[in-house]
Every structure is written in structure tokens, then in C-alpha cells.
Design a protein around this motif. Structure first.
Motif, PDB file in Angstrom:
ATOM      1  N   ILE A  33       0.838  -1.205   0.000  1.00 46.00           N
ATOM      2  CA  ILE A  33       0.000   0.000   0.000  1.00 46.00           C
ATOM      3  C   ILE A  33       0.870   1.251   0.000  1.00 46.00           C
ATOM      4  CG2 ILE A  33      -1.657   1.333   1.367  1.00 46.00           C
ATOM      5  CD1 ILE A  33      -2.933  -1.392   2.137  1.00 46.00           C
ATOM      6  N   GLU A  34       1.956   1.219   0.745  1.00 47.44           N
ATOM      7  CA  GLU A  34       2.887   2.353   0.761  1.00 47.44           C
ATOM      8  C   GLU A  34       3.451   2.596  -0.647  1.00 47.44           C
ATOM      9  OE1 GLU A  34       7.208   3.035   2.720  1.00 47.44           O
ATOM     10  OE2 GLU A  34       5.619   2.463   4.137  1.00 47.44           O
ATOM     11  N   THR A  35       3.774   1.527  -1.353  1.00 45.51           N
ATOM     12  CA  THR A  35       4.281   1.641  -2.724  1.00 45.51           C
ATOM     13  C   THR A  35       3.231   2.228  -3.648  1.00 45.51           C
ATOM     14  OG1 THR A  35       5.819  -0.203  -2.438  1.00 45.51           O
ATOM     15  CG2 THR A  35       5.169   0.316  -4.705  1.00 45.51           C
ATOM     16  N   VAL A  36       1.993   1.754  -3.547  1.00 48.17           N
ATOM     17  CA  VAL A  36       0.922   2.258  -4.411  1.00 48.17           C
ATOM     18  C   VAL A  36       0.673   3.744  -4.132  1.00 48.17           C
ATOM     19  CG1 VAL A  36      -1.538   2.041  -4.982  1.00 48.17           C
ATOM     20  CG2 VAL A  36      -0.125  -0.009  -4.725  1.00 48.17           C
ATOM     21  N   ASN A  37       0.701   4.132  -2.866  1.00 47.25           N
ATOM     22  CA  ASN A  37       0.522   5.559  -2.531  1.00 47.25           C
ATOM     23  C   ASN A  37       1.674   6.408  -3.061  1.00 47.25           C
ATOM     24  OD1 ASN A  37      -2.002   5.408  -1.248  1.00 47.25           O
ATOM     25  ND2 ASN A  37      -1.078   4.801   0.689  1.00 47.25           N
ATOM     26  N   ALA A  38       2.893   5.889  -2.994  1.00 45.40           N
ATOM     27  CA  ALA A  38       4.059   6.627  -3.518  1.00 45.40           C
ATOM     28  C   ALA A  38       3.968   6.751  -5.047  1.00 45.40           C
ATOM     29  CB  ALA A  38       5.352   5.932  -3.099  1.00 45.40           C
ATOM     30  N   TRP A  39       3.483   5.704  -5.717  1.00 41.05           N
ATOM     31  CA  TRP A  39       3.254   5.723  -7.172  1.00 41.05           C
ATOM     32  C   TRP A  39       2.261   6.819  -7.522  1.00 41.05           C
ATOM     33  CZ3 TRP A  39      -1.663   4.047  -8.975  1.00 41.05           C
ATOM     34  CH2 TRP A  39      -1.784   3.888 -10.356  1.00 41.05           C
ATOM     35  N   ALA A  40       1.140   6.881  -6.784  1.00 39.35           N
ATOM     36  CA  ALA A  40       0.125   7.906  -7.029  1.00 39.35           C
ATOM     37  C   ALA A  40       0.677   9.307  -6.747  1.00 39.35           C
ATOM     38  CB  ALA A  40      -1.118   7.642  -6.167  1.00 39.35           C
ATOM     39  N   LYS A  41       1.523   9.431  -5.737  1.00 37.76           N
ATOM     40  CA  LYS A  41       2.119  10.727  -5.395  1.00 37.76           C
ATOM     41  C   LYS A  41       3.065  11.190  -6.510  1.00 37.76           C
ATOM     42  CE  LYS A  41       4.685  13.128  -1.812  1.00 37.76           C
ATOM     43  NZ  LYS A  41       5.407  13.044  -0.548  1.00 37.76           N
ATOM     44  N   ALA A  42       3.875  10.271  -7.044  1.00 35.76           N
ATOM     45  CA  ALA A  42       4.784  10.627  -8.144  1.00 35.76           C
ATOM     46  C   ALA A  42       3.972  11.080  -9.359  1.00 35.76           C
ATOM     47  CB  ALA A  42       5.677   9.438  -8.508  1.00 35.76           C
ATOM     48  N   TRP A  43       2.889  10.379  -9.649  1.00 35.02           N
ATOM     49  CA  TRP A  43       2.011  10.732 -10.764  1.00 35.02           C
ATOM     50  C   TRP A  43       1.387  12.100 -10.515  1.00 35.02           C
ATOM     51  CZ3 TRP A  43      -2.451   6.894 -12.408  1.00 35.02           C
ATOM     52  CH2 TRP A  43      -3.044   7.343 -13.591  1.00 35.02           C
ATOM     53  N   SER A  44       0.875  12.328  -9.300  1.00 31.35           N
ATOM     54  CA  SER A  44       0.237  13.598  -8.948  1.00 31.35           C
ATOM     55  C   SER A  44       1.209  14.775  -9.027  1.00 31.35           C
ATOM     56  CB  SER A  44      -0.349  13.535  -7.530  1.00 31.35           C
ATOM     57  OG  SER A  44      -1.416  12.617  -7.466  1.00 31.35           O
ATOM     58  N   SER A  45       2.461  14.533  -8.686  1.00 34.32           N
ATOM     59  CA  SER A  45       3.455  15.612  -8.720  1.00 34.32           C
ATOM     60  C   SER A  45       4.100  15.752 -10.096  1.00 34.32           C
ATOM     61  CB  SER A  45       4.517  15.394  -7.646  1.00 34.32           C
ATOM     62  OG  SER A  45       5.250  14.223  -7.912  1.00 34.32           O
ATOM     63  N   LYS A  46       3.603  14.938 -11.061  1.00 37.28           N
ATOM     64  CA  LYS A  46       4.100  14.971 -12.436  1.00 37.28           C
ATOM     65  C   LYS A  46       5.585  14.608 -12.524  1.00 37.28           C
ATOM     66  CE  LYS A  46       2.761  18.215 -15.004  1.00 37.28           C
ATOM     67  NZ  LYS A  46       2.038  18.592 -16.168  1.00 37.28           N
ATOM     68  N   ASN A  47       6.040  13.776 -11.590  1.00 42.91           N
ATOM     69  CA  ASN A  47       7.409  13.275 -11.581  1.00 42.91           C
ATOM     70  C   ASN A  47       7.432  12.024 -12.469  1.00 42.91           C
ATOM     71  OD1 ASN A  47       9.833  12.003 -11.080  1.00 42.91           O
ATOM     72  ND2 ASN A  47       9.649  12.070  -8.858  1.00 42.91           N
TER      73      ASN A  47
END
Length: 141
Positions: A33-47
Motif C-alpha cells: 500500500i505504501e508503494t501504491v501511494n508513492a506511485w500515485a504521489k509521483a504521478w500527482s506531482s508529475k514526476n
């Protein structure tokens, strides 16, 4: 190079009680779950580079396109909007016998171009060199 900062949590922060709606995480599922949230955060920050780093080398691209074509399309789709917000709601993790993890969740998506979209998404992840990486991605049930 990756920099890891380790900080102790403030002692005044109370522990969160378990709720009936959210049972205690199974071994390994909290990391997933931590990985999935970090994936979504990278996507949200356009990284884009950070986002793409969550995908395994053997990721099954949708429609069987080449990895390079898929990455180029993702770079364009993530780079085009001025802002993006991706949310992960109600993730459910199933650990499989072969060591993979399957995560099903409601993905929310908003940008300056698309006001609101929501879909059920399933990610299949495998542990590679100590990290959970996405091997497959499905939208819908």
C-alpha cells in the motif's frame, strides 16, 4: 542516487486504533500500500521518471505495445496537464502464493483538463531487489 532520511516520530503522537472497517494489514501488505501511494504521489506531482520507476522491467504494457512506446505515451499524458491529482481509495491487498501482491482500489483522477474521473484499478506487483514493482495494471473489475 537515492537519499533516505530517517527521523523518529514525535513521542506525543498517539497510536491510531484499528477500526472494524480496516483490519490490521497482513504481513507485506503495508509495504504494498505504501508503494501504491508513492506511485500515485509521483504521478500527482508529475514526476514522470519517478512514476515510471515503479514499473518492473517485465511490465505487461496494455495492448502489447513496446515499452518505449508506452513510456513515451505516459510521458506525454502526464506532462500535458498543468496539474494532476491521483487518489488511492480503499486499497485491498491479496498476497499470492508465488510472492506477488494484487492490489485493487478505487482510483480518483483530476486535472485541469479532466475535472473528475474514477475507476476501479488492479495492480499486480512483484518484489524485485527489495522493492515492490508493478508488473501488470488493469482498469475495471
Amino acid at each position: 542516487a537515492r537519499v533516505v532520511v530517517i527521523a523518529a516520530a514525535p513521542p506525543a503522537e498517539p497510536a491510531k486504533p484499528a477500526t472494524p472497517e480496516r483490519p490490521a494489514a497482513k504481513p507485506g501488505s503495508a509495504d504494498v500500500i505504501e508503494t501504491v501511494n508513492a506511485w500515485a504521489k509521483a504521478w500527482s506531482s508529475k514526476n514522470v521518471d519517478g512514476y515510471l520507476a515503479f514499473y518492473a522491467k517485465d511490465f505487461k504494457t496494455p495492448g502489447g505495445e513496446s515499452r518505449a512506446d508506452w513510456e513515451n505515451a505516459r510521458r506525454q499524458r502526464i506532462g500535458a496537464p498543468k496539474s494532476i491529482s491521483v487518489t488511492v481509495e480503499s486499497p485491498k491487498v491479496t498476497m499470492t502464493a508465488d510472492g506477488q501482491a494484487q492490489v485493487t482500489f478505487r482510483q480518483g483522477y483530476r486535472s485541469d483538463v479532466i475535472k473528475a474521473a474514477s475507476a476501479t484499478k488492479t495492480l499486480v506487483l512483484a518484489r524485485v531487489d527489495g522493492r515492490w514493482l508493478i508488473q501488470q495494471e488493469r482498469v475495471g473489475n
